[in-house]
Design a protein around this motif. Sequence first.
Motif, PDB file in Angstrom:
ATOM      1  N   GLU A 170       0.790 -48.802  -7.452  1.00  0.00           N
ATOM      2  CA  GLU A 170       0.764 -49.494  -8.743  1.00  0.00           C
ATOM      3  C   GLU A 170       1.982 -49.108  -9.578  1.00  0.00           C
ATOM      4  O   GLU A 170       2.577 -48.052  -9.338  1.00  0.00           O
ATOM      5  N   SER A 171       2.335 -49.945 -10.536  1.00  0.00           N
ATOM      6  CA  SER A 171       3.489 -49.647 -11.381  1.00  0.00           C
ATOM      7  C   SER A 171       3.178 -48.412 -12.241  1.00  0.00           C
ATOM      8  O   SER A 171       2.016 -48.165 -12.545  1.00  0.00           O
ATOM      9  N   PRO A 172       4.162 -47.600 -12.609  1.00  0.00           N
ATOM     10  CA  PRO A 172       5.585 -47.801 -12.346  1.00  0.00           C
ATOM     11  C   PRO A 172       6.094 -47.144 -11.049  1.00  0.00           C
ATOM     12  O   PRO A 172       7.302 -47.037 -10.877  1.00  0.00           O
ATOM     13  N   ALA A 173       5.186 -46.757 -10.142  1.00  0.00           N
ATOM     14  CA  ALA A 173       5.641 -46.084  -8.908  1.00  0.00           C
ATOM     15  C   ALA A 173       6.449 -47.033  -8.020  1.00  0.00           C
ATOM     16  O   ALA A 173       7.237 -46.593  -7.186  1.00  0.00           O
ATOM     17  N   ASP A 174       6.256 -48.352  -8.210  1.00  0.00           N
ATOM     18  CA  ASP A 174       7.022 -49.318  -7.414  1.00  0.00           C
ATOM     19  C   ASP A 174       8.529 -49.115  -7.584  1.00  0.00           C
ATOM     20  O   ASP A 174       9.304 -49.330  -6.653  1.00  0.00           O
ATOM     21  N   GLU A 175       8.928 -48.658  -8.769  1.00  0.00           N
ATOM     22  CA  GLU A 175      10.369 -48.443  -9.016  1.00  0.00           C
ATOM     23  C   GLU A 175      10.929 -47.353  -8.108  1.00  0.00           C
ATOM     24  O   GLU A 175      12.050 -47.448  -7.625  1.00  0.00           O
ATOM     25  N   VAL A 176      10.125 -46.304  -7.887  1.00  0.00           N
ATOM     26  CA  VAL A 176      10.560 -45.212  -6.998  1.00  0.00           C
ATOM     27  C   VAL A 176      10.709 -45.742  -5.572  1.00  0.00           C
ATOM     28  O   VAL A 176      11.708 -45.480  -4.892  1.00  0.00           O
ATOM     29  N   LEU A 177       9.729 -46.523  -5.128  1.00  0.00           N
ATOM     30  CA  LEU A 177       9.781 -47.040  -3.751  1.00  0.00           C
ATOM     31  C   LEU A 177      10.944 -48.017  -3.570  1.00  0.00           C
ATOM     32  O   LEU A 177      11.608 -48.022  -2.532  1.00  0.00           O
ATOM     33  N   LYS A 178      11.197 -48.807  -4.593  1.00  0.00           N
ATOM     34  CA  LYS A 178      12.321 -49.762  -4.496  1.00  0.00           C
ATOM     35  C   LYS A 178      13.644 -49.013  -4.392  1.00  0.00           C
ATOM     36  O   LYS A 178      14.544 -49.417  -3.656  1.00  0.00           O
ATOM     37  N   GLU A 179      13.747 -47.897  -5.126  1.00  0.00           N
ATOM     38  CA  GLU A 179      14.948 -47.054  -5.062  1.00  0.00           C
ATOM     39  C   GLU A 179      15.186 -46.563  -3.631  1.00  0.00           C
ATOM     40  O   GLU A 179      16.319 -46.291  -3.234  1.00  0.00           O
ATOM     41  N   MET A 180      14.122 -46.438  -2.852  1.00  0.00           N
ATOM     42  CA  MET A 180      14.217 -45.941  -1.470  1.00  0.00           C
ATOM     43  C   MET A 180      14.218 -47.081  -0.451  1.00  0.00           C
ATOM     44  O   MET A 180      14.023 -46.852   0.747  1.00  0.00           O
ATOM     45  N   ASN A 181      14.384 -48.314  -0.945  1.00  0.00           N
ATOM     46  CA  ASN A 181      14.394 -49.498  -0.061  1.00  0.00           C
ATOM     47  C   ASN A 181      13.107 -49.695   0.720  1.00  0.00           C
ATOM     48  O   ASN A 181      13.117 -50.208   1.837  1.00  0.00           O
ATOM     49  N   ILE A 182      12.002 -49.261   0.157  1.00  0.00           N
ATOM     50  CA  ILE A 182      10.699 -49.475   0.798  1.00  0.00           C
ATOM     51  C   ILE A 182      10.169 -50.828   0.312  1.00  0.00           C
ATOM     52  O   ILE A 182      10.094 -51.067  -0.891  1.00  0.00           O
ATOM     53  N   ARG A 183       9.833 -51.692   1.263  1.00  0.00           N
ATOM     54  CA  ARG A 183       9.406 -53.038   0.870  1.00  0.00           C
ATOM     55  C   ARG A 183       7.963 -53.051   0.372  1.00  0.00           C
ATOM     56  O   ARG A 183       7.096 -52.408   0.955  1.00  0.00           O
ATOM     57  N   LEU A 184       7.759 -53.797  -0.696  1.00  0.00           N
ATOM     58  CA  LEU A 184       6.436 -53.898  -1.311  1.00  0.00           C
ATOM     59  C   LEU A 184       6.016 -55.352  -1.371  1.00  0.00           C
ATOM     60  O   LEU A 184       6.844 -56.218  -1.625  1.00  0.00           O
ATOM     61  N   GLU A 185       4.737 -55.591  -1.150  1.00  0.00           N
ATOM     62  CA  GLU A 185       4.228 -56.948  -1.327  1.00  0.00           C
ATOM     63  C   GLU A 185       3.384 -56.974  -2.583  1.00  0.00           C
ATOM     64  O   GLU A 185       2.400 -56.236  -2.706  1.00  0.00           O
ATOM     65  N   LYS A 186       3.797 -57.824  -3.525  1.00  0.00           N
ATOM     66  CA  LYS A 186       3.078 -57.897  -4.802  1.00  0.00           C
ATOM     67  C   LYS A 186       1.786 -58.688  -4.618  1.00  0.00           C
ATOM     68  O   LYS A 186       1.827 -59.809  -4.105  1.00  0.00           O
ATOM     69  N   VAL A 187       0.650 -58.127  -5.016  1.00  0.00           N
ATOM     70  CA  VAL A 187      -0.611 -58.859  -4.891  1.00  0.00           C
ATOM     71  C   VAL A 187      -1.163 -59.291  -6.246  1.00  0.00           C
ATOM     72  O   VAL A 187      -1.969 -60.212  -6.340  1.00  0.00           O
ATOM     73  N   GLU A 188      -0.751 -58.598  -7.305  1.00  0.00           N
ATOM     74  CA  GLU A 188      -1.017 -59.038  -8.682  1.00  0.00           C
ATOM     75  C   GLU A 188      -0.044 -58.287  -9.579  1.00  0.00           C
ATOM     76  O   GLU A 188       0.690 -57.418  -9.093  1.00  0.00           O
ATOM     77  N   ASP A 189      -0.027 -58.602 -10.846  1.00  0.00           N
ATOM     78  CA  ASP A 189       0.918 -57.940 -11.741  1.00  0.00           C
ATOM     79  C   ASP A 189       0.792 -56.424 -11.683  1.00  0.00           C
ATOM     80  O   ASP A 189      -0.286 -55.887 -11.950  1.00  0.00           O
ATOM     81  N   GLY A 190       1.855 -55.743 -11.313  1.00  0.00           N
ATOM     82  CA  GLY A 190       1.852 -54.286 -11.299  1.00  0.00           C
ATOM     83  C   GLY A 190       1.128 -53.661 -10.109  1.00  0.00           C
ATOM     84  O   GLY A 190       0.995 -52.441 -10.045  1.00  0.00           O
ATOM     85  N   VAL A 191       0.670 -54.476  -9.162  1.00  0.00           N
ATOM     86  CA  VAL A 191      -0.047 -53.943  -7.990  1.00  0.00           C
ATOM     87  C   VAL A 191       0.646 -54.428  -6.710  1.00  0.00           C
ATOM     88  O   VAL A 191       0.900 -55.622  -6.547  1.00  0.00           O
TER      89      VAL A 191
END
Length: 262
Positions: free
Chosen positions: A82-103
């Motif tokens: 959940e946000s804001p941890a997505d920012e850390v994962l994006k910094e590491m080029n880890i792909r995320l699939e958004k399922v709802e706002d902030g999740v």
Amino acid sequence: DSIKIKAIDEVKISRYIIKQTMEDWMNFVENDVVIVGAGPAGMSAAYYLAKHGLKTLVFERRLSFGGGIGGGAMLFHKLVIESPADEVLKEMNIRLEKVEDGVYIVDSAEFMAKLAASAIDAGAKIIHGVTVDDVIFRENPLRVAGVAVEWTATQMAGLHVDPVFISAKAVVDATGHDAEVVAVASRKIPELGIVIPGERSAYSEMAEKLTVEQTGVVAPGLYVAGMSVTEVRGLPRMGPIFGSMVLSGKKVAEDIIKDLRN
Ligand code: 48F
């Protein structure tokens, strides 16, 4: 044309491996930070500490990375972030699939591989197959000053072998549910006054927030991050949502950076 494979005999192979390993161990007897556990919290912490330029060593009992990431949730290979941890994962080029706002949903194999790669690329050293079974302490002022380590294999064999000692200005317990390092310090250094209330049953949204907030110093030189925080602070568990693990690793790194500056 046949492929030309470089010829190298067994004696040389052994010499190179032994020499380089021992050089590493000589170097890593003294550290800024020792992190115990290469799960999501430990590796996030290692990434931020190393990126900041601190000499950071991670000991991991197993021969793999990721701790609880690998099995996903009940062996389902997806986890929730959940946000804001997505920012850390994006910094590491880890792909995320958004399922709802902030999740977001993350693939467990990609999460553990890239988290480890990011920590190593940032300059952290990770050594596998080593178990931390005690700490070093000092008086005046009272503080934790490092760890005692033993090969995991030696422990599994039940052999009576003394450990070696590794010093650090800060030790991070990122060992997961059992908070092994804080537990041993609490038991064997009573003057630290550490009382461990133990983890509570699941209450995910509460646990996510409190785990991050209560990440940090437990005693001088000793810090806690990740699931160990729930054990040490008496918080509920959260299950297969991992934002707090990553943010806890980041927070402990920030706290240590601040403390070591003073
Ligand atoms: O258990 P683990 O993944 O801890 P974490 O980083 O993350 C917890 C989540 O995986 C999950 C959860 C989140 O909602 O519920 O449980 O807090 O990783 C801990 C790592 O530490 C190693 C262990 O093998 C694992 O890889 N470890 C534990 N004790 C020791 C150790 C020890 N004494 N010495 C060395 N490694």
